[in-house]
Design an enzyme around this catalytic site. Structure first.
Site, PDB file in Angstrom:
ATOM      1  N   ILE A 103     -24.488 -74.728  22.435  1.00 33.82           N
ATOM      2  CA  ILE A 103     -25.708 -74.050  22.020  1.00 33.82           C
ATOM      3  C   ILE A 103     -25.458 -72.613  21.568  1.00 33.82           C
ATOM      4  O   ILE A 103     -26.131 -72.116  20.672  1.00 33.82           O
ATOM      5  CB  ILE A 103     -26.784 -74.125  23.137  1.00 33.82           C
ATOM      6  CG1 ILE A 103     -28.170 -73.856  22.561  1.00 33.82           C
ATOM      7  CG2 ILE A 103     -26.432 -73.212  24.300  1.00 33.82           C
ATOM      8  CD1 ILE A 103     -29.304 -74.219  23.499  1.00 33.82           C
ATOM      9  N   ASP A 115     -25.061 -70.453  31.062  1.00 32.27           N
ATOM     10  CA  ASP A 115     -25.370 -69.023  31.015  1.00 32.27           C
ATOM     11  C   ASP A 115     -24.094 -68.214  30.755  1.00 32.27           C
ATOM     12  O   ASP A 115     -24.105 -67.273  29.954  1.00 32.27           O
ATOM     13  CB  ASP A 115     -26.034 -68.595  32.325  1.00 32.27           C
ATOM     14  CG  ASP A 115     -26.397 -67.131  32.346  1.00 32.27           C
ATOM     15  OD1 ASP A 115     -27.413 -66.762  31.725  1.00 32.27           O
ATOM     16  OD2 ASP A 115     -25.669 -66.345  32.985  1.00 32.27           O
ATOM     17  N   THR A 155     -30.021 -80.066  34.359  1.00 36.37           N
ATOM     18  CA  THR A 155     -29.182 -81.237  34.644  1.00 36.37           C
ATOM     19  C   THR A 155     -27.776 -80.890  35.125  1.00 36.37           C
ATOM     20  O   THR A 155     -27.022 -81.782  35.472  1.00 36.37           O
ATOM     21  CB  THR A 155     -29.081 -82.152  33.417  1.00 36.37           C
ATOM     22  OG1 THR A 155     -28.496 -81.422  32.339  1.00 36.37           O
ATOM     23  CG2 THR A 155     -30.448 -82.669  33.006  1.00 36.37           C
ATOM     24  N   GLY A 156     -27.457 -79.631  35.170  1.00 43.79           N
ATOM     25  CA  GLY A 156     -26.138 -79.216  35.666  1.00 43.79           C
ATOM     26  C   GLY A 156     -26.218 -78.859  37.137  1.00 43.79           C
ATOM     27  O   GLY A 156     -26.477 -79.713  37.991  1.00 43.79           O
TER      28      GLY A 156
END
Length: 170
Positions: free
Chosen positions: A12, A35, A121-122
Site C-alpha cells: 500500500i 504501519d 487481520t494482522g
C-alpha cells in the site's frame, strides 16, 4: 464487481493516490508491520507529526500528509482487537466505522482515490473472511454518501486475501 472498487495485490505504501489508509494504534504511536512500512516510506516527518496528535477512539479516522509517500495523504484509523474482551457487536461496529469514517474523511477532503489494507487481520487477529465482509459492506454503505470518492482499492498483501475480496464483491 461494482464500481468504484478495485482489488490489488501490492504494498500500500507504493500507491500514488489521494490517500492510503493506515491501521494505527489509538495513540498513533508506531505500530505493526503495515504501519512500520508506511512510516519508513513516508520518512521521519510522519512520526514527528503524529506524536502531537490526539488519540483516536476505535473506528475513528484522522488525516496526515503523505510526506515522502507517492500518496498525498494518509488516513489513520484505529481498528479494535478481535481477541480482546468486549461486546462482539461493538467490535464489529468499530471495524466498520474504520472504513466508514475513512471514506467520510476522504469525501470531506475532496479525495477521489483511496486504498484500504485488510484492516485488523494482522496483529489484531480478525478472521480474514469476516473482516473482508465487514469491509465491503461498510464501504458500500459509506460510498452512498461520498459521491466524490470515485476509486476505492482494497490493497491486499497476499493473493489469498485478494481472493476473499473478489468473492465478496462478485
Amino acid at each position: 464487481m461494482a464500481a468504484p472498487f478495485e482489488i490489488m495485490v501490492a504494498r500500500i505504501e507504493t500507491l500514488a493516490l489521494d490517500a492510503i489508509v493506515n491501521s494505527a494504534k489509538p495513540d498513533l504511536s508506531p505500530n505493526g508491520a503495515l504501519d512500520a512500512a508506511i512510516r519508513q516510506a513516508a520518512g521521519p516527518s510522519l512520526t514527528a507529526h503524529t506524536n502531537g496528535m490526539p488519540a483516536l477512539d476505535p473506528g475513528e479516522a484522522t488525516l496526515t500528509p503523505g510526506f515522502n509517500l507517492p500518496a498525498r495523504h494518509i488516513i489513520h484509523t484505529a481498528p479494535p482487537e478481535w481477541a480482546e474482551g468486549g461486546e462482539e457487536g461493538a467490535k464489529i461496529a468499530a471495524l466498520a466505522g474504520c472504513y466508514m469514517s475513512a471514506i467520510k474523511l476522504a469525501q470531506l477532503q475532496g479525495f477521489a482515490s483511496m486504498a484500504f489494507p485488510c484492516l485488523g487481520t494482522g496483529r489484531l487477529k480478525w478472521p480474514r473472511g469476516f473482516a473482508c465482509a465487514i469491509a465491503v459492506a461498510a464501504c458500500e454503505q459509506a460510498l452512498t454518501e461520498a459521491p466524490g470518492v470515485k476509486r476505492v482499492i482494497f490493497c491486499c498483501f497476499t493473493e489469498d486475501d485478494a481472493r476473499l475480496y473478489r468473492a465478496a464483491l462478485s
